[in-house]
Design a protein around this motif. Structure first.
Motif, mmCIF file in Angstrom:
data_model
loop_
_atom_site.group_PDB
_atom_site.id
_atom_site.type_symbol
_atom_site.label_atom_id
_atom_site.label_comp_id
_atom_site.label_asym_id
_atom_site.label_seq_id
_atom_site.Cartn_x
_atom_site.Cartn_y
_atom_site.Cartn_z
ATOM 1 N N ALA A 19 -8.903 24.081 -4.424
ATOM 2 C CA ALA A 19 -10.284 25.056 -4.537
ATOM 3 C C ALA A 19 -11.088 24.972 -3.101
ATOM 4 O O ALA A 19 -11.905 26.016 -2.644
ATOM 5 C CB ALA A 19 -11.172 24.369 -5.719
ATOM 6 N N TRP A 20 -9.705 24.024 -2.768
ATOM 7 C CA TRP A 20 -10.493 24.479 -0.627
ATOM 8 C C TRP A 20 -10.697 25.964 -0.366
ATOM 9 O O TRP A 20 -10.072 27.036 -0.187
ATOM 10 C CB TRP A 20 -10.101 24.007 0.010
ATOM 11 C CG TRP A 20 -10.496 24.019 1.626
ATOM 12 C CD1 TRP A 20 -11.907 22.998 1.693
ATOM 13 C CD2 TRP A 20 -9.969 24.069 2.246
ATOM 14 N NE1 TRP A 20 -11.726 22.820 3.149
ATOM 15 C CE2 TRP A 20 -11.366 23.804 3.639
ATOM 16 C CE3 TRP A 20 -9.109 25.175 3.018
ATOM 17 C CZ2 TRP A 20 -10.682 24.203 5.112
ATOM 18 C CZ3 TRP A 20 -9.046 25.823 4.264
ATOM 19 C CH2 TRP A 20 -9.849 25.624 4.976
ATOM 20 N N ALA A 21 -12.013 26.509 0.697
ATOM 21 C CA ALA A 21 -12.373 27.757 1.358
ATOM 22 C C ALA A 21 -12.892 27.273 2.296
ATOM 23 O O ALA A 21 -14.601 26.718 2.347
ATOM 24 C CB ALA A 21 -12.811 28.577 -0.260
ATOM 25 N N PHE A 22 -12.565 28.192 3.338
ATOM 26 C CA PHE A 22 -12.911 27.210 4.531
ATOM 27 C C PHE A 22 -14.978 28.290 4.958
ATOM 28 O O PHE A 22 -15.729 27.386 5.406
ATOM 29 C CB PHE A 22 -12.547 27.620 5.967
ATOM 30 C CG PHE A 22 -12.434 28.928 6.163
ATOM 31 C CD1 PHE A 22 -13.176 29.396 6.957
ATOM 32 C CD2 PHE A 22 -11.340 30.229 5.721
ATOM 33 C CE1 PHE A 22 -12.969 31.365 7.355
ATOM 34 C CE2 PHE A 22 -11.107 31.417 6.556
ATOM 35 C CZ PHE A 22 -12.150 31.516 6.734
ATOM 36 N N GLY A 23 -14.707 29.391 4.349
ATOM 37 C CA GLY A 23 -16.216 29.862 4.703
ATOM 38 C C GLY A 23 -17.368 29.160 3.368
ATOM 39 O O GLY A 23 -18.318 29.464 3.947
ATOM 40 N N ASP A 24 -16.503 29.253 2.045
ATOM 41 C CA ASP A 24 -17.824 28.344 1.566
ATOM 42 C C ASP A 24 -18.090 27.082 2.224
ATOM 43 O O ASP A 24 -18.734 26.721 1.856
ATOM 44 C CB ASP A 24 -17.140 27.954 -0.129
ATOM 45 C CG ASP A 24 -16.806 29.358 0.055
ATOM 46 O OD1 ASP A 24 -17.513 30.522 -0.310
ATOM 47 O OD2 ASP A 24 -16.673 29.755 -1.788
ATOM 48 N N GLN A 25 -16.502 26.210 2.427
ATOM 49 C CA GLN A 25 -16.626 24.779 2.881
ATOM 50 C C GLN A 25 -18.428 25.294 4.307
ATOM 51 O O GLN A 25 -19.483 23.833 4.528
ATOM 52 C CB GLN A 25 -16.255 24.218 3.626
ATOM 53 C CG GLN A 25 -16.126 23.083 4.485
ATOM 54 C CD GLN A 25 -15.132 22.345 5.278
ATOM 55 O OE1 GLN A 25 -13.696 23.244 5.543
ATOM 56 N NE2 GLN A 25 -14.386 20.954 4.700
ATOM 57 N N ALA A 26 -17.956 25.866 5.390
ATOM 58 C CA ALA A 26 -19.255 26.644 5.993
ATOM 59 C C ALA A 26 -20.362 26.473 5.484
ATOM 60 O O ALA A 26 -21.413 26.352 5.848
ATOM 61 C CB ALA A 26 -18.573 27.179 6.741
ATOM 62 N N GLY A 27 -20.576 27.036 4.467
ATOM 63 C CA GLY A 27 -21.898 27.532 3.656
ATOM 64 C C GLY A 27 -22.493 26.485 3.599
ATOM 65 O O GLY A 27 -23.586 26.216 3.552
ATOM 66 N N SER A 28 -21.625 25.662 2.918
ATOM 67 C CA SER A 28 -22.170 24.511 2.136
ATOM 68 C C SER A 28 -22.897 23.734 3.399
ATOM 69 O O SER A 28 -24.013 22.854 3.157
ATOM 70 C CB SER A 28 -21.420 23.340 1.377
ATOM 71 O OG SER A 28 -20.511 23.964 0.447
ATOM 72 N N HIS A 29 -21.767 23.149 4.113
ATOM 73 C CA HIS A 29 -22.321 22.714 5.638
ATOM 74 C C HIS A 29 -23.603 23.300 6.116
ATOM 75 O O HIS A 29 -24.971 22.339 6.894
ATOM 76 C CB HIS A 29 -21.700 22.850 6.429
ATOM 77 C CG HIS A 29 -20.375 21.495 6.249
ATOM 78 N ND1 HIS A 29 -20.851 20.248 6.375
ATOM 79 C CD2 HIS A 29 -19.013 21.248 5.199
ATOM 80 C CE1 HIS A 29 -19.866 18.984 6.116
ATOM 81 N NE2 HIS A 29 -19.361 20.552 6.103
ATOM 82 N N THR A 30 -24.287 24.723 6.517
ATOM 83 C CA THR A 30 -25.036 25.159 6.604
ATOM 84 C C THR A 30 -26.110 24.763 5.721
ATOM 85 O O THR A 30 -27.802 24.646 6.442
ATOM 86 C CB THR A 30 -24.537 26.640 6.829
ATOM 87 O OG1 THR A 30 -24.745 26.646 5.523
ATOM 88 C CG2 THR A 30 -24.126 26.771 8.287
ATOM 89 N N ASN A 31 -26.223 25.021 4.873
ATOM 90 C CA ASN A 31 -27.181 24.904 3.007
ATOM 91 C C ASN A 31 -27.998 23.521 3.700
ATOM 92 O O ASN A 31 -28.477 23.414 3.239
ATOM 93 C CB ASN A 31 -26.736 25.132 2.524
ATOM 94 C CG ASN A 31 -26.140 26.930 1.376
ATOM 95 O OD1 ASN A 31 -27.603 27.443 2.244
ATOM 96 N ND2 ASN A 31 -25.839 26.644 1.220
ATOM 97 N N LEU A 32 -27.162 22.732 3.779
ATOM 98 C CA LEU A 32 -26.838 21.023 3.933
ATOM 99 C C LEU A 32 -27.916 21.041 5.057
ATOM 100 O O LEU A 32 -29.127 20.165 5.341
ATOM 101 C CB LEU A 32 -26.131 19.881 4.592
ATOM 102 C CG LEU A 32 -26.571 19.247 3.783
ATOM 103 C CD1 LEU A 32 -27.200 17.979 3.023
ATOM 104 C CD2 LEU A 32 -24.627 17.508 3.999
#
Length: 425
Positions: free
Chosen positions: A340-353
């Motif tokens: 389920a890992w996705a670099f774009g969604d991971q990046a978006g999760s970090h920016t939202n945090l």
């Protein structure tokens, strides 16, 4: 020979095509044309002098020699190149030759027959699934050539006579591939081309009469509109797809897509209601054919957390919940080996945090949250990631903390100066 040399260099057609204008300012070539030259589908007769010069400068051989059939005696005296000396493959690395031969045989079998065989359709489905699985995890430049070639092959086959069953299977695959190219166009910062590809994909989905595919494509259109800043349009596409999203991951994706678009419009009540609807949809979700393809064609729980956090980050007064959802999403994307890992969604999760922490006055925590995103290489700086980082910048400025966050602001501005779309291609 040209295909052999390209594989020896371990470079993509897009990367090599981008070098042409640097070798000769009058020379241009598309990655697609270069690929057809490499497969022997084009000859040297129609080449311009500038293209001939650029090919010779790049590979140290005349176009005529480059387009000859590969053979050991021709390759024994390969010239040195600007990538270092080229060497003949040994028996140990002869798999590259086998791969080249297999790919050439595949295209011959697909395109030479009067009608498409079940084996050819199955092979194409495997290829589309490979691309769907790879898309969220690999840099786009590594996949773009294969995506374009697969779409071209499918469209070529659809222009020929097919049985109804095979025709439906091919048009389904063509629709999915066009959807992937719609996402690719958006990631390259070209929403106009993205919508063009998406409309073609919708046309194919209608011909395939596939509800799950129709729902997935409306989700893609909502995504394109969202990142283009057309939030009302993003809501409209998400709600259009709900009529088809009776099962599968799209029954979650569409409401949570609407949630973040509603939030961007400032409609708190509808955004929160849509988040609840998406979370409730998990209770009765039954996987469909799109989920079976996997990768970007399915919607998983980490993405639900990311989208919900993305929505909450827009809403004043929801900083605490936004931080909770974002932290859960960051944790869900921590394992790069997870399918389920996705670099774009991971990046978006970090920016939202980071946005949630800035809203709560925690500037140090925000810098820690966004740091992994700012380390992404340009090939991973897709449009959505760049927009998310810009939202962090905007949140810092509006919070009045820009003076205390001067270093972070400078890092963000440096990051956004080199998005994926700025790379040569």
């Amino acid at each position: 020979m040209l295909e052999h040399l390209i594989q020896q260099r371990d470079r993509t057609y897009d990367e090599l095509a981008a070098e042409f204008s640097r070798l000769d300012e009058r020379a241009t070539i598309s990655a697609r044309h270069l690929g057809r030259l490499a497969r022997g589908e084009r000859d040297a007769a129609g080449m311009t002098p500038a293209t001939r010069r650029a090919l010779h400068a790049m590979f140290g051989m005349s176009p005529e020699d480059l387009l000859r059939t590969w053979a050991p005696d021709l390759a024994l005296a390969l010239p040195a190149s600007n990538d270092g000396p080229l060497q003949m493959p040994s028996f140990d690395n002869g798999r590259s030759i086998i791969s080249m031969a297999a790919e050439r045989a595949r295209r011959f079998a697909l395109l030479s027959a009067e009608s498409t065989t079940p084996e050819a359709v199955e092979h194409l489905r495997d290829e589309v699934q490979r691309l769907a699985l790879a898309y969220p995890q690999q840099p786009l430049p590594d996949l773009l050539g294969d995506l374009s070639e697969t779409q071209d092959t499918l469209f070529t086959l659809l222009e020929r006579r097919q049985t109804p069953q095979q025709g439906r299977q091919l048009v389904f695959l063509a629709s999915v591939t066009s959807g992937l190219l719609a996402k690719a166009s958006q990631d390259m910062g070209d929403p106009h081309s993205a919508m063009l590809q998406a409309r073609t994909a919708v046309l194919c989905a209608d011909q395939a009469d596939h509800p799950g595919l129709r729902a997935w494509l409306r989700g893609l259109q909502s995504l394109v509109a969202y990142w283009a800043g057309r939030y009302a349009e993003a809501v409209r596409y998400a709600e259009m797809g709900t009529a088809f999203a009776t099962t599968g991951g799209t029954s979650v994706w569409l409401p949570v897509s609407a949630a973040r678009a509603y939030a961007a419009l400032g409609n708190r009540d509808k955004s929160l209601a849509a988040i609840r609807a998406a979370e409730d949809a998990w209770e009765h979700l039954e996987p469909d054919e799109m989920d079976e393809l996997g990768g970007i064609c399915t919607f998983n729980k980490p993405r639900t957390l990311y989208y919900a956090a993305d929505a909450l980050a827009w809403l004043p007064g929801e900083a605490r919940r936004a931080e909770q959802y974002s932290a859960q999403a960051v944790e869900a994307y921590a394992d790069r080996s997870d399918p389920a890992w996705a670099f774009g969604d991971q990046a978006g999760s970090h920016t939202n945090l980071a946005i949630a922490r800035i809203s709560g006055g925690d500037l140090d925590g925000a810098e820690v949250a966004v740091a992994p995103v700012l380390d992404l290489v340009p090939q991973q700086r897709i449009s959505g990631v760049v927009h998310s980082v810009q939202r962090v910048h905007q949140t810092v400025v509006r919070s009045g903390l820009a003076g205390a966050a001067n270093d972070l602001v400078e890092q963000i501005e440096d990051f956004t100066h080199t998005p994926l779309r700025a790379l040569p291609r």
